[in-house]
Design a protein around this motif. Structure first.
Motif, mmCIF file in Angstrom:
data_model
loop_
_atom_site.group_PDB
_atom_site.id
_atom_site.type_symbol
_atom_site.label_atom_id
_atom_site.label_comp_id
_atom_site.label_asym_id
_atom_site.label_seq_id
_atom_site.Cartn_x
_atom_site.Cartn_y
_atom_site.Cartn_z
ATOM 1 N N GLU A 11 0.826 -1.209 0.000
ATOM 2 C CA GLU A 11 0.000 0.000 0.000
ATOM 3 C C GLU A 11 0.860 1.259 0.000
ATOM 4 N N THR A 12 1.983 1.226 0.709
ATOM 5 C CA THR A 12 2.860 2.392 0.757
ATOM 6 C C THR A 12 3.474 2.668 -0.609
ATOM 7 N N ILE A 13 3.888 1.616 -1.316
ATOM 8 C CA ILE A 13 4.420 1.789 -2.667
ATOM 9 C C ILE A 13 3.352 2.385 -3.577
ATOM 10 N N ASN A 14 2.150 1.829 -3.527
ATOM 11 C CA ASN A 14 1.067 2.338 -4.375
ATOM 12 C C ASN A 14 0.769 3.804 -4.093
ATOM 13 N N LYS A 15 0.694 4.158 -2.817
ATOM 14 C CA LYS A 15 0.373 5.537 -2.464
ATOM 15 C C LYS A 15 1.504 6.486 -2.821
ATOM 16 N N SER A 16 2.742 6.001 -2.760
ATOM 17 C CA SER A 16 3.872 6.837 -3.151
ATOM 18 C C SER A 16 3.826 7.160 -4.637
ATOM 19 N N ILE A 17 3.409 6.192 -5.430
ATOM 20 C CA ILE A 17 3.339 6.389 -6.876
ATOM 21 C C ILE A 17 2.343 7.484 -7.234
ATOM 22 N N VAL A 18 1.233 7.522 -6.527
ATOM 23 C CA VAL A 18 0.198 8.515 -6.840
ATOM 24 C C VAL A 18 0.260 9.705 -5.889
ATOM 25 N N SER A 19 1.406 9.851 -5.206
ATOM 26 C CA SER A 19 1.672 11.011 -4.341
ATOM 27 C C SER A 19 0.677 11.140 -3.194
ATOM 28 N N GLU A 20 0.255 10.020 -2.651
ATOM 29 C CA GLU A 20 -0.589 10.045 -1.465
ATOM 30 C C GLU A 20 0.267 9.767 -0.239
ATOM 31 N N ASN A 21 -0.242 10.151 0.924
ATOM 32 C CA ASN A 21 0.471 9.878 2.164
ATOM 33 C C ASN A 21 0.519 8.379 2.429
ATOM 34 N N SER A 22 1.601 7.938 3.069
ATOM 35 C CA SER A 22 1.748 6.518 3.358
ATOM 36 C C SER A 22 0.724 6.074 4.397
ATOM 37 N N THR A 23 0.500 4.760 4.430
ATOM 38 C CA THR A 23 -0.492 4.192 5.333
ATOM 39 C C THR A 23 -0.072 4.373 6.785
ATOM 40 N N GLU A 24 -0.981 4.884 7.604
ATOM 41 C CA GLU A 24 -0.709 5.032 9.028
ATOM 42 C C GLU A 24 -1.469 3.967 9.800
ATOM 43 N N ILE A 25 -0.783 3.346 10.738
ATOM 44 C CA ILE A 25 -1.366 2.278 11.537
ATOM 45 C C ILE A 25 -1.224 2.641 13.005
ATOM 46 N N LEU A 53 6.726 -5.254 -6.575
ATOM 47 C CA LEU A 53 7.194 -3.874 -6.495
ATOM 48 C C LEU A 53 7.848 -3.449 -7.807
ATOM 49 N N GLN A 54 8.630 -4.349 -8.398
ATOM 50 C CA GLN A 54 9.253 -4.028 -9.683
ATOM 51 C C GLN A 54 8.193 -3.850 -10.760
ATOM 52 N N TYR A 55 7.169 -4.674 -10.723
ATOM 53 C CA TYR A 55 6.101 -4.574 -11.714
ATOM 54 C C TYR A 55 5.414 -3.220 -11.619
ATOM 55 N N ILE A 56 5.181 -2.777 -10.387
ATOM 56 C CA ILE A 56 4.488 -1.510 -10.185
ATOM 57 C C ILE A 56 5.351 -0.335 -10.623
ATOM 58 N N THR A 57 6.651 -0.412 -10.339
ATOM 59 C CA THR A 57 7.510 0.765 -10.497
ATOM 60 C C THR A 57 8.416 0.711 -11.718
ATOM 61 N N ASN A 58 8.258 -0.281 -12.579
ATOM 62 C CA ASN A 58 9.225 -0.498 -13.648
ATOM 63 C C ASN A 58 8.824 0.130 -14.978
ATOM 64 N N ILE A 103 -3.982 -2.908 -6.650
ATOM 65 C CA ILE A 103 -3.637 -4.060 -5.835
ATOM 66 C C ILE A 103 -4.725 -4.291 -4.800
ATOM 67 N N GLU A 104 -5.239 -5.500 -4.747
ATOM 68 C CA GLU A 104 -6.264 -5.848 -3.777
ATOM 69 C C GLU A 104 -5.766 -6.992 -2.909
ATOM 70 N N PHE A 105 -6.236 -7.020 -1.681
ATOM 71 C CA PHE A 105 -5.912 -8.107 -0.774
ATOM 72 C C PHE A 105 -7.195 -8.872 -0.493
#
Length: 297
Positions: free
Chosen positions: A111-125, A246-251, A274-276
């Protein structure tokens, strides 16, 4: 991979993952040092393991806060996977589930990688609530005879601190606690024998892997552990699958940027979502192709 005792001074070091020259120089310098904390007879008290760990963790820090945090969580995930067999052996049906914590870390990374790609804040837990729940669920029943409570206490402490790593402000302190439980404590194995070999596995396999967000060259599996090949296969498969995803998302079109988190148009161009499946995050799905990439644990 089973790590056997070998003289550290003769170890031939090669880095599967590319790391900066300053980090490589630091690791090679540390290779020649000896530590009383690792029960090395060559140690003369001039080198401090605590100082060394802090120095190495400092090299994982980036000007990009998200990248720094991902590296810390990546390292914690690798170490949690290595400690998981200890908890499963002594408490196969305990109240604390290493599997759920590992899945939580995997979910956070993706989720953090996905949100970084679209310039969203990282997941907070809310890690403090999770820590309180984990501590409250501690089970003192052991179906397997245990020589020392230190073994299970420090193994469970690794998972408590693995959750803390998900909070950026607690991440470095939590990683240091995990390393203390593993390198000096009994979370992976008891006794003093083999401490240097475990340290070198962390130094030359885990650190470069964490820097580059790639799987380690090998996983440390304790000698004599039953079903060790199955354990090693599952550990390796999990990290390989996450790294592949991760490579697939960012490559996409790396020529446009040299930084992992500057691919702001990938999600739109690739239609990646990405869905869980299920609350335990058992699998990762690429919804564009509707194809299951892997089942984690």
């Amino acid at each position: 991979m089973v790590i056997k005792s070998t003289p550290s001074i003769n170890r031939q070091v090669s880095y599967t993952n590319k790391i900066p020259k300053p980090l490589e120089a630091l690791l090679n310098k540390i290779r020649l040092e000896h530590y009383e904390e690792l029960y090395e007879p060559e140690a003369d008290g001039t080198a401090s393991l605590e100082d060394t760990l802090n120095e190495v963790l400092g090299t994982l820090r980036s000007t990009n806060k998200t990248l720094s945090h991902l590296r810390y969580v990546w390292m914690a995930l690798i170490l949690a996977l290595v400690v998981e067999p200890t908890v499963k052996y002594y408490q196969p049906h305990g109240n604390i589930s290493p599997k759920n914590i590992i899945n939580l870390m995997v979910k956070w990374i993706i989720e953090t990688i996905n949100k970084s790609i679209v310039s969203e804040n990282s997941t907070e837990i809310s890690v403090d609530k999770l820590i309180a729940k984990i501590t409250g669920n501690f089970d003192f029943y052991f179906p397997i005879e245990i020589a020392s409570l230190q073994v299970i206490n420090e193994a469970l402490d690794v998972f408590r601190n693995a959750v803390r790593v998900l909070d950026y402000n607690q991440s470095v302190e939590a990683i240091l606690e995990i390393l203390d439980d593993c390198l000096e404590g009994y979370a992976i194995f008891p006794g003093s024998y083999g401490r240097r070999e475990l340290f070198e596995w962390w130094l030359f396999d885990v650190v470069p892997a964490s820097f580059d967000l790639k799987p380690p060259k090998s996983f440390y599996v304790v000698e004599g552990l039953q079903n060790k090949e199955t354990i090693r296969f599952r550990q390796t498969s999990l990290m390989n699958d996450i790294s592949y995803l991760l490579q697939y998302i960012t490559n996409e079109d790396k020529k446009q940027s040299q930084h992992l988190f500057y691919y702001n148009n990938i999600a739109k161009d690739k239609e990646i979502n990405i869905e869980f499946k299920g609350s335990s995050f058992n699998s990762i799905i690429n919804t564009r192709n509707d194809k299951k990439i892997t089942q984690f644990v």
